[in-house]
Design a protein around this motif. Structure first.
Motif, short mmCIF file in Angstrom:
data_model
loop_
_atom_site.label_atom_id
_atom_site.label_comp_id
_atom_site.label_asym_id
_atom_site.label_seq_id
_atom_site.Cartn_x
_atom_site.Cartn_y
_atom_site.Cartn_z
N GLU A 78 0.26 31.44 -0.04
CA GLU A 78 -0.98 31.39 -0.69
C GLU A 78 -1.84 30.14 -0.45
O GLU A 78 -1.09 29.12 -0.36
CB GLU A 78 -1.41 32.09 -1.96
N GLY A 79 -3.13 30.11 -0.20
CA GLY A 79 -3.93 28.66 -0.15
C GLY A 79 -3.51 27.65 -1.19
O GLY A 79 -3.40 28.11 -2.36
N ASN A 80 -3.16 26.67 -0.88
CA ASN A 80 -3.51 25.47 -1.77
C ASN A 80 -3.93 24.13 -1.09
O ASN A 80 -4.30 24.36 -0.22
CB ASN A 80 -1.88 25.25 -2.38
N THR A 81 -4.13 23.35 -1.91
CA THR A 81 -4.88 22.08 -1.49
C THR A 81 -4.07 20.76 -1.35
O THR A 81 -3.20 20.57 -2.42
CB THR A 81 -6.14 21.71 -2.12
N THR A 82 -3.71 20.01 -0.23
CA THR A 82 -3.07 18.82 -0.24
C THR A 82 -4.12 17.63 0.05
O THR A 82 -4.92 17.56 0.71
CB THR A 82 -2.31 18.82 0.88
N PHE A 83 -3.85 16.63 -1.05
CA PHE A 83 -4.71 15.61 -1.41
C PHE A 83 -3.94 14.50 -0.64
O PHE A 83 -2.69 14.41 -0.80
CB PHE A 83 -4.86 15.00 -2.55
N MET A 84 -4.41 13.60 0.26
CA MET A 84 -3.96 12.37 0.84
C MET A 84 -4.76 11.21 0.39
O MET A 84 -6.03 11.16 0.17
CB MET A 84 -4.34 12.26 2.39
N PHE A 125 4.24 13.53 -3.46
CA PHE A 125 5.08 12.28 -2.79
C PHE A 125 4.32 11.14 -2.60
O PHE A 125 3.24 11.09 -2.37
CB PHE A 125 5.45 12.88 -1.22
N VAL A 126 5.06 10.17 -2.78
CA VAL A 126 4.49 8.77 -3.10
C VAL A 126 5.26 7.91 -1.82
O VAL A 126 6.42 7.63 -1.74
CB VAL A 126 4.86 7.99 -4.19
N LEU A 127 4.46 7.65 -0.59
CA LEU A 127 5.23 7.01 0.59
C LEU A 127 4.59 5.65 0.76
O LEU A 127 3.57 5.23 0.60
CB LEU A 127 4.79 7.82 1.86
N PRO A 128 5.67 4.84 1.31
CA PRO A 128 5.41 3.32 1.53
C PRO A 128 4.68 3.62 2.85
O PRO A 128 4.75 4.10 3.62
CB PRO A 128 6.58 2.61 1.93
N ILE A 129 3.60 2.44 2.87
CA ILE A 129 2.75 2.44 4.03
C ILE A 129 2.93 1.12 4.91
O ILE A 129 2.78 -0.05 4.31
CB ILE A 129 1.24 2.73 3.74
N ASP A 130 3.37 1.10 6.04
CA ASP A 130 3.56 -0.11 6.84
C ASP A 130 2.21 -0.83 7.28
O ASP A 130 2.18 -2.09 7.10
CB ASP A 130 4.43 0.20 8.33
N SER A 131 1.37 -0.02 7.75
CA SER A 131 0.11 -0.72 8.07
C SER A 131 -1.18 0.15 7.84
O SER A 131 -0.84 1.54 8.01
CB SER A 131 0.09 -0.90 9.70
N PHE A 132 -2.21 -0.40 7.89
CA PHE A 132 -3.38 0.42 7.58
C PHE A 132 -4.47 -0.33 8.36
O PHE A 132 -4.76 -1.28 8.26
CB PHE A 132 -3.74 0.38 6.02
N MET A 168 0.88 -1.05 0.24
CA MET A 168 0.16 -0.02 0.00
C MET A 168 0.95 1.28 0.02
O MET A 168 1.87 1.35 0.57
CB MET A 168 -1.01 0.11 1.28
N LYS A 169 0.36 2.20 -0.55
CA LYS A 169 1.09 3.42 -0.65
C LYS A 169 0.18 4.57 -0.24
O LYS A 169 -1.12 4.62 -0.35
CB LYS A 169 1.62 3.86 -2.10
N MET A 170 0.86 5.87 0.18
CA MET A 170 -0.06 6.96 0.54
C MET A 170 0.80 8.07 -0.45
O MET A 170 2.04 8.32 -0.43
CB MET A 170 0.41 7.34 2.04
N ILE A 171 -0.20 8.61 -1.49
CA ILE A 171 0.20 9.63 -2.19
C ILE A 171 -0.24 11.10 -1.57
O ILE A 171 -1.53 11.29 -1.26
CB ILE A 171 -0.65 9.36 -3.52
N ILE A 172 0.65 11.78 -1.37
CA ILE A 172 0.65 13.30 -0.97
C ILE A 172 0.67 14.32 -2.23
O ILE A 172 1.79 14.27 -2.63
CB ILE A 172 1.24 13.65 0.00
N ALA A 173 -0.45 14.87 -2.68
CA ALA A 173 -0.45 15.75 -3.62
C ALA A 173 -0.66 16.90 -3.38
O ALA A 173 -1.77 17.33 -2.81
CB ALA A 173 -1.31 15.32 -4.91
N ILE A 174 0.04 18.22 -3.74
CA ILE A 174 -0.18 19.43 -3.36
C ILE A 174 -0.21 20.18 -4.68
O ILE A 174 0.41 20.22 -5.68
CB ILE A 174 1.17 20.28 -2.73
N VAL A 175 -1.89 20.58 -4.74
CA VAL A 175 -2.25 21.41 -6.10
C VAL A 175 -2.90 22.63 -5.74
O VAL A 175 -3.05 23.10 -4.66
CB VAL A 175 -3.47 20.28 -6.66
N GLN A 176 -3.04 23.31 -6.86
CA GLN A 176 -3.76 24.80 -6.65
C GLN A 176 -5.02 24.41 -6.47
O GLN A 176 -5.86 23.60 -6.91
CB GLN A 176 -3.42 25.43 -8.02
#
Ligand code: 2BA
Length: 109
Positions: free
Chosen positions: A39-45, A99-106, A1-9
């Protein structure tokens, strides 16, 4: 499993939310602020299976635009602020910082 963190406008945020949902990708959005423009932006998990990462990156790429923004530089320290005329400079922002992060547990309790 991965966690994608994306910072977008912010302007791309709703379109991206819809596109990810249409492809069965679950998201959590955070309201964030860029350290440079302040300025404001949006971060997606986006928590997803390894085999969904490429699809998610494709969707992010297609739904986030590059835009140019004018920034007023800060006046020089110790200088005479009266004679300083700030010249706005162009900065290119986006499409997305990811950013793409590995996830140990969910867990979901
Ligand atoms: P900001 O920090 O507000 O940066 C907005 C845009 O300003 C950046 O767009 C970049 O083009 C420019 N910029 C940033 N720092 C600069 C500097 N020291 N000198 C000149 N120009 C600079 P993006 O690269 O597309 O980044 C968009 C947003 O993504 C950033 O907003 C920040 O919130 C986030 N971000 C980017 N890189 C990051 C990183 N390595 N870690 C965490 N967040 C990051």
């Amino acid at each position: 499993m991965k966690m994608i963190i994306a910072i977008v406008q912010d302007k791309d945020s709703n379109r991206l939310t819809d596109a990810l949902a249409d492809n069965d990708l679950q998201t959590t959005k955070l309201s964030t602020t860029g350290g440079f423009l302040r300025e404001g932006n949006t971060t997606f998990m986006i928590g997803c299976d390894d085999n969904q990462v490429d699809d998610a990156l494709d969707i992010i790429r297609k739904n986030c635009s590059h835009r140019e923004q004018m920034v007023a530089p800060i006046s020089p320290m110790g200088g005479n602020a009266d004679s300083y005329i700030p010249k706005p400079v162009k900065v290119e922002v986006g499409g997305a910082t990811v950013f793409v992060l590995p996830i140990d547990s969910f867990f979901q309790f």
